[in-house]
Motif scaffolding. Structure first.
Motif, PDB file in Angstrom:
ATOM      1  N   VAL A 110       4.980  15.583  -7.857  1.00  0.00           N
ATOM      2  CA  VAL A 110       4.264  15.840  -6.601  1.00  0.00           C
ATOM      3  C   VAL A 110       3.589  17.209  -6.643  1.00  0.00           C
ATOM      4  O   VAL A 110       2.408  17.358  -6.291  1.00  0.00           O
ATOM      5  N   VAL A 111       4.333  18.234  -7.076  1.00  0.00           N
ATOM      6  CA  VAL A 111       3.785  19.593  -7.108  1.00  0.00           C
ATOM      7  C   VAL A 111       2.604  19.684  -8.067  1.00  0.00           C
ATOM      8  O   VAL A 111       1.545  20.243  -7.738  1.00  0.00           O
ATOM      9  N   GLY A 186       0.003  10.082  -0.136  1.00  0.00           N
ATOM     10  CA  GLY A 186       0.469  10.534  -1.443  1.00  0.00           C
ATOM     11  C   GLY A 186       1.877  11.091  -1.375  1.00  0.00           C
ATOM     12  O   GLY A 186       2.734  10.769  -2.205  1.00  0.00           O
ATOM     13  N   LEU A 187       2.135  11.940  -0.357  1.00  0.00           N
ATOM     14  CA  LEU A 187       3.481  12.480  -0.185  1.00  0.00           C
ATOM     15  C   LEU A 187       4.470  11.376   0.187  1.00  0.00           C
ATOM     16  O   LEU A 187       5.647  11.422  -0.223  1.00  0.00           O
ATOM     17  N   MET A 188       4.006  10.378   0.930  1.00  0.00           N
ATOM     18  CA  MET A 188       4.868   9.246   1.289  1.00  0.00           C
ATOM     19  C   MET A 188       5.334   8.504   0.046  1.00  0.00           C
ATOM     20  O   MET A 188       6.507   8.098  -0.058  1.00  0.00           O
ATOM     21  N   LEU A 430       0.992  -1.465   1.826  1.00  0.00           N
ATOM     22  CA  LEU A 430       1.167  -2.334   3.004  1.00  0.00           C
ATOM     23  C   LEU A 430       1.447  -1.514   4.254  1.00  0.00           C
ATOM     24  O   LEU A 430       0.985  -1.857   5.345  1.00  0.00           O
ATOM     25  N   LEU A 431       2.199  -0.417   4.115  1.00  0.00           N
ATOM     26  CA  LEU A 431       2.457   0.447   5.269  1.00  0.00           C
ATOM     27  C   LEU A 431       1.167   1.070   5.785  1.00  0.00           C
ATOM     28  O   LEU A 431       0.954   1.162   7.003  1.00  0.00           O
ATOM     29  N   CYS A 432       0.296   1.479   4.862  1.00  0.00           N
ATOM     30  CA  CYS A 432      -0.977   2.083   5.280  1.00  0.00           C
ATOM     31  C   CYS A 432      -1.918   1.054   5.884  1.00  0.00           C
ATOM     32  O   CYS A 432      -2.749   1.394   6.743  1.00  0.00           O
ATOM     33  N   ALA A 437      -2.768   4.847  11.139  1.00  0.00           N
ATOM     34  CA  ALA A 437      -2.574   6.247  11.537  1.00  0.00           C
ATOM     35  C   ALA A 437      -1.983   7.078  10.400  1.00  0.00           C
ATOM     36  O   ALA A 437      -2.167   8.304  10.372  1.00  0.00           O
ATOM     37  N   ILE A 438      -1.264   6.456   9.476  1.00  0.00           N
ATOM     38  CA  ILE A 438      -0.723   7.196   8.324  1.00  0.00           C
ATOM     39  C   ILE A 438      -1.866   7.857   7.558  1.00  0.00           C
ATOM     40  O   ILE A 438      -1.740   8.961   7.058  1.00  0.00           O
TER      41      ILE A 438
END
Length: 446
Positions: A110-111, A186-188, A430-432, A437-438
């Protein structure tokens, strides 16, 4: 319909045949554009206009200057030793947690994704740093390879992302808005990876043994001081680059220049800036940039000829014939892109498929503004394209990883290792889709 659209259908068929031959994709795209321009009796004035379009739309596009600058930034950070020191410190932080080394790799992914944006460099770097240590600590190869490959691909989604720069150019959408929109998804994904590792640490403790205490604590620097020392540089660079874009202080190109300069400064501080390092970074930057731009040029030619021969009308008629609503069309497009990701690289999909699909996207109604729809769709496509690095038979991250294993791990083992992470990426997608709103909350906030 088949007879009417015979030539565009043949263009697509021969494109796939050419890709399976292993011939360079850029030559396939450019060659098919020339051949079908002759077969389709495309007028010479149009071909002249195509040359002007390529020159004015690609070679003169100031936005593309960000590509070599971001590539340079990522490669310089890789050479400076920032990542290796950070991994060792994170391992100390999570050393007494089961799966702590795997979690450290995910966090480092991630970093470094927020600092580099280059998948190849990230996967190779993580593999060289972490894979020998994980295998030595008796991690199951499927677990070690999966987290390394998946964490390395986060760089293509978490800004600054070369993919988002190119997609923004194609869709005529603000790259700054795309960077804002991609940050939370991306963080999700990074959080989903870490949650999966924590769960697997409970369910399969023998897959992720606890690290040897002496191996973890070999650095005698106090942990808080080590974290400060190794995190400040990358985080400061990330905040400077992304913050300047999101606050409207700098354009993506200007922020990329700041990032490149910041990477040089970190290399100086680490005492790793030598003539050899600078030469190698510049050489690899030139190679990577040339490859991307060459594919962009030939893909632009392919798309223009495809449209000239009626390919865009073929796509519209095809989707009209399905009778699906907006969400049905969106899901159909996502499935199509996911399947294409098994065979094509993200650059080809972006520059060949996306221009063809833009008219279809314009017909969709999701109860939001056109600009919001374009930003949302662009991020959905970027998340989907991230899976193309992991899906066999042509998942590039898998081959990057295989190339550095020195025969220790079979390619079939690497294929098995990425299945959970592909499922996690599809879950994030699928969440997005279900909760726009994500994606859209942060661009609306700033």
């Amino acid at each position: 319909m088949f007879a009417e659209y015979l030539l565009p259908i043949l263009m697509v068929v021969f494109l796939f045949i050419g890709i399976f031959t292993g011939y360079p994709v850029a030559f396939i795209l450019g060659g098919l554009a020339i051949i079908f321009a002759l077969i389709g009796d495309v007028p010479l004035p149009f071909l002249g206009m195509m040359g002007s379009r390529i020159y004015g739309g690609v070679l003169e596009n100031w936005l593309y200057i960000a590509i070599p600058l971001f590539v340079f930034m990522g490669l310089m950070l890789e050479k400076s030793g920032v990542a290796s020191r950070l991994l060792l410190t994170l391992q100390r932080l999570f050393g007494r947690v089961r799966g702590g080394l795997a979690i450290s790799v995910a966090l480092l992914g991630v970093v470094m994704a927020a600092s580099t944006g280059i998948v190849g460099a990230s996967v190779v770097m993580l593999g060289l740093l972490a894979l020998p240590v994980m295998l030595k600590q008796n991690y199951k190869p499927e677990m070690a390879c999966g987290v390394i490959a998946a964490s390395g691909t986060l760089g293509i989604l978490i800004p600054p992302s070369i993919m988002l720069v190119l997609i923004g150019s194609i869709m005529q959408v603000s790259v700054g808005n795309l960077f804002k929109a991609a940050l939370i998804p991306g963080l999700m994904l990074g959080v989903l990876y870490i949650a999966y590792l924590l769960i697997m640490g409970r369910l399969k403790p023998d897959w992720m043994p606890l690290a040897d205490t002496d191996a973890v604590d070999h650095d005698k620097t106090p942990l808080a001081l080590a974290l400060t020392r190794d995190l400040v540089g990358p985080v400061f660079l990330m905040v400077t680059v992304l913050g300047s874009i999101m606050m409207g202080i700098a354009t993506p190109t200007e922020a990329a220049a700041i990032g490149a300069l910041g990477a040089i400064f970190l290399a100086v501080v680490a005492r790793k800036l030598t003539y050899t390092t600078l030469r190698d970074v510049c050489y690899d930057t030139a190679k990577t940039t040339a490859m991307i731009i060459f594919i962009v040029i030939t893909a632009t030619a392919f798309s223009l000829i495809f449209k000239r021969l009626g390919g865009d009308y073929m796509i519209l008629d095809l989707f009209d014939a399905t009778g699906l609503g907006s969400y049905g069309l969106l899901l159909a497009i996502m499935v199509l892109i996911f399947i294409l990701g098994f065979f094509l690289e993200w650059i080809e999909i972006s520059y060949v498929i996306l221009p063809i699909l833009l008219p279809v996207i314009g017909l969709m109604d999701f109860g939001m503004s056109t600009q919001a729809t374009l930003v949302w769709f662009a991020i959905l496509m970027a998340i989907n394209l991230q899976t193309s690095f992991l899906t066999p038979p042509f998942g590039y991250a898998l081959f990057y990883l295989k190339g550095i294993t020195n025969g220790q791990v079979k390619i079939t083992t690497i294929y098995k290792s990425i299945i959970p992470y592909v499922l996690l990426q599809l879950t994030g997608l699928l969440l997005c889709i279900a909760f726009p709103a994500i994606v859209l909350w942060l661009p609306g906030l700033i």
